[in-house]
Design an enzyme around this catalytic site. Structure first.
Site, PDB file in Angstrom:
ATOM      1  N   THR A  32       0.848  -1.200   0.000  1.00 41.26           N
ATOM      2  CA  THR A  32       0.000   0.000   0.000  1.00 41.26           C
ATOM      3  C   THR A  32       0.882   1.249   0.000  1.00 41.26           C
ATOM      4  OG1 THR A  32      -1.694  -1.199   1.207  1.00 41.26           O
ATOM      5  CG2 THR A  32      -1.780   1.195   1.357  1.00 41.26           C
ATOM      6  N   GLY A  88       5.921  -0.593   0.432  1.00 44.19           N
ATOM      7  CA  GLY A  88       6.648   0.611   0.818  1.00 44.19           C
ATOM      8  C   GLY A  88       6.962   0.599   2.308  1.00 44.19           C
ATOM      9  N   LYS A 100       6.230   0.825   9.426  1.00 41.82           N
ATOM     10  CA  LYS A 100       5.177   0.945   8.421  1.00 41.82           C
ATOM     11  C   LYS A 100       3.878   1.365   9.114  1.00 41.82           C
ATOM     12  CE  LYS A 100       4.561  -2.065   5.252  1.00 41.82           C
ATOM     13  NZ  LYS A 100       4.219  -0.939   4.356  1.00 41.82           N
ATOM     14  N   GLY A 103      -0.086   4.592   6.151  1.00 38.83           N
ATOM     15  CA  GLY A 103      -1.398   4.534   5.499  1.00 38.83           C
ATOM     16  C   GLY A 103      -2.380   3.674   6.274  1.00 38.83           C
ATOM     17  N   GLU A 109      -0.703  -5.692   5.694  1.00 41.54           N
ATOM     18  CA  GLU A 109       0.619  -5.701   5.040  1.00 41.54           C
ATOM     19  C   GLU A 109       1.538  -6.707   5.727  1.00 41.54           C
ATOM     20  OE1 GLU A 109       1.060  -1.128   3.379  1.00 41.54           O
ATOM     21  OE2 GLU A 109       1.494  -1.518   5.470  1.00 41.54           O
TER      22      GLU A 109
HETATM   23  C1  5RP Z   1       0.914   1.936   4.515  1.00 43.17           C
HETATM   24  C2  5RP Z   1       2.389   1.882   4.519  1.00 43.17           C
HETATM   25  C3  5RP Z   1       3.079   2.483   3.331  1.00 43.17           C
HETATM   26  O1  5RP Z   1       3.764   1.470   2.662  1.00 43.17           O
HETATM   27  C4  5RP Z   1       4.023   3.550   3.832  1.00 43.17           C
HETATM   28  O2  5RP Z   1       3.265   4.547   4.500  1.00 43.17           O
HETATM   29  C5  5RP Z   1       4.820   4.187   2.688  1.00 43.17           C
HETATM   30  O3  5RP Z   1       3.970   4.878   1.841  1.00 43.17           O
HETATM   31  P1  5RP Z   1       4.505   5.828   0.680  1.00 43.17           P
HETATM   32  O4  5RP Z   1       5.148   4.938  -0.344  1.00 43.17           O
HETATM   33  O5  5RP Z   1       3.278   6.536   0.181  1.00 43.17           O
HETATM   34  O6  5RP Z   1       5.495   6.800   1.305  1.00 43.17           O
HETATM   35  O7  5RP Z   1       3.030   1.362   5.405  1.00 43.17           O
HETATM   36  O8  5RP Z   1       0.387   1.460   5.721  1.00 43.17           O
END
Ligand code: 5RP
Length: 229
Positions: A32, A88, A100, A103, A109
């Site tokens: 995500t 990510g 992490k 999001g 995840e």
């Molecule tokens: C979601 C996550 C994402 O992978 C993390 O926030 C990184 O996001 P982005 O690539 O938009 O910086 O852990 O829960």
């Protein structure tokens, strides 16, 4: 919570490098966030060109994007295993330990990333650090948020209930839970903190991913740095 850093070009390079690892017939965990989105789009283009692939989404967002770009989807209980997960991170230390959950998708995840034969992180340089020190998101059962917050304070953390941006009140996760962002300062022993957080009743999952990643692709101004662990 999300960081603002990281150019789109760097995120794209990292995401597309991750997608290059997908082979014909693979079941792929679809992480995500904005960096993984570039990987999902690249896998979609490859699928359109004939690559056989099935995706296991980790969030409403990754599911929607995978559907849009034409990646056939599967669920964890309908596959024999996951060949590769691409995801990510909000922070990556020198040993590949992660924070992490920016999001709020870290519970699903972690299930998908840890079930994969190989888990690659895709990130821009702003995510790299020698020692983890960002706030650690905890997904918590709604009824438990105050008692979990008390337990976090006993661990010398400072918890904040994550507020929604375009809704009154708190963020509600894809699983119907709340998120506490917990500041611990510099995290010298991520494994010990991860164990302590996992022991708190009411914590569905925390955002420390210790010893799970096999590699990180860091998109830079002119290429990609590959770090294997
Ligand atoms: C979601 C996550 C994402 O992978 C993390 O926030 C990184 O996001 P982005 O690539 O938009 O910086 O852990 O829960």
């Amino acid at each position: 919570m999300k960081t603002a850093g990281g150019s789109d070009a760097a995120k794209r390079r990292a995401g597309e490098r991750g997608a290059e690892e997908v082979e014909d017939g693979f079941v792929v965990g679809l992480g995500t966030g904005s960096t993984t989105a570039y990987a999902i789009e690249a896998i979609g283009r490859a699928a359109e060109d004939g690559l056989e692939v099935r995706g296991i989404p980790t969030s409403f967002q990754s599911r929607q994007l995978a559907l849009e770009v034409g990646i056939p989807l599967a669920s964890l209980d309908a596959v024999d295993g996951i060949d590769l997960a691409i995801d990510g991170a909000d922070q990556v230390d020198d040993d590949g330990n992660l924070i992490k959950g920016g999001g709020a998708a870290h519970a699903r995840e972690k299930i998908v990333d840890s079930a994969a034969d190989r888990f690659v992180v895709v990130a821009d340089p702003s995510k790299r650090t020698a020692t983890l020190d960002r706030s650690v998101p905890l997904e918590v059962l709604p009824d438990a948020h105050t008692v979990v917050a008390d337990r976090v304070r006993e661990l010398e953390g400072d918890p904040t209930l994550r507020d929604a941006e375009r809704k009154d009140g708190p963020v509600v996760t894809d699983n119907g839970n709340l998120v506490l962002d917990c500041v611990f300062g510099r995290i010298d022993d991520p494994d010990a903190l991860a164990t302590a957080l996992s022991r708190i009743p009411g914590v569905v999952e925390h955002g420390l991913f210790v010893d799970l990643a096999d590699a990180t692709y860091v998109g830079t101004d002119d290429g990609v740095d590959a770090l294997e662990y």
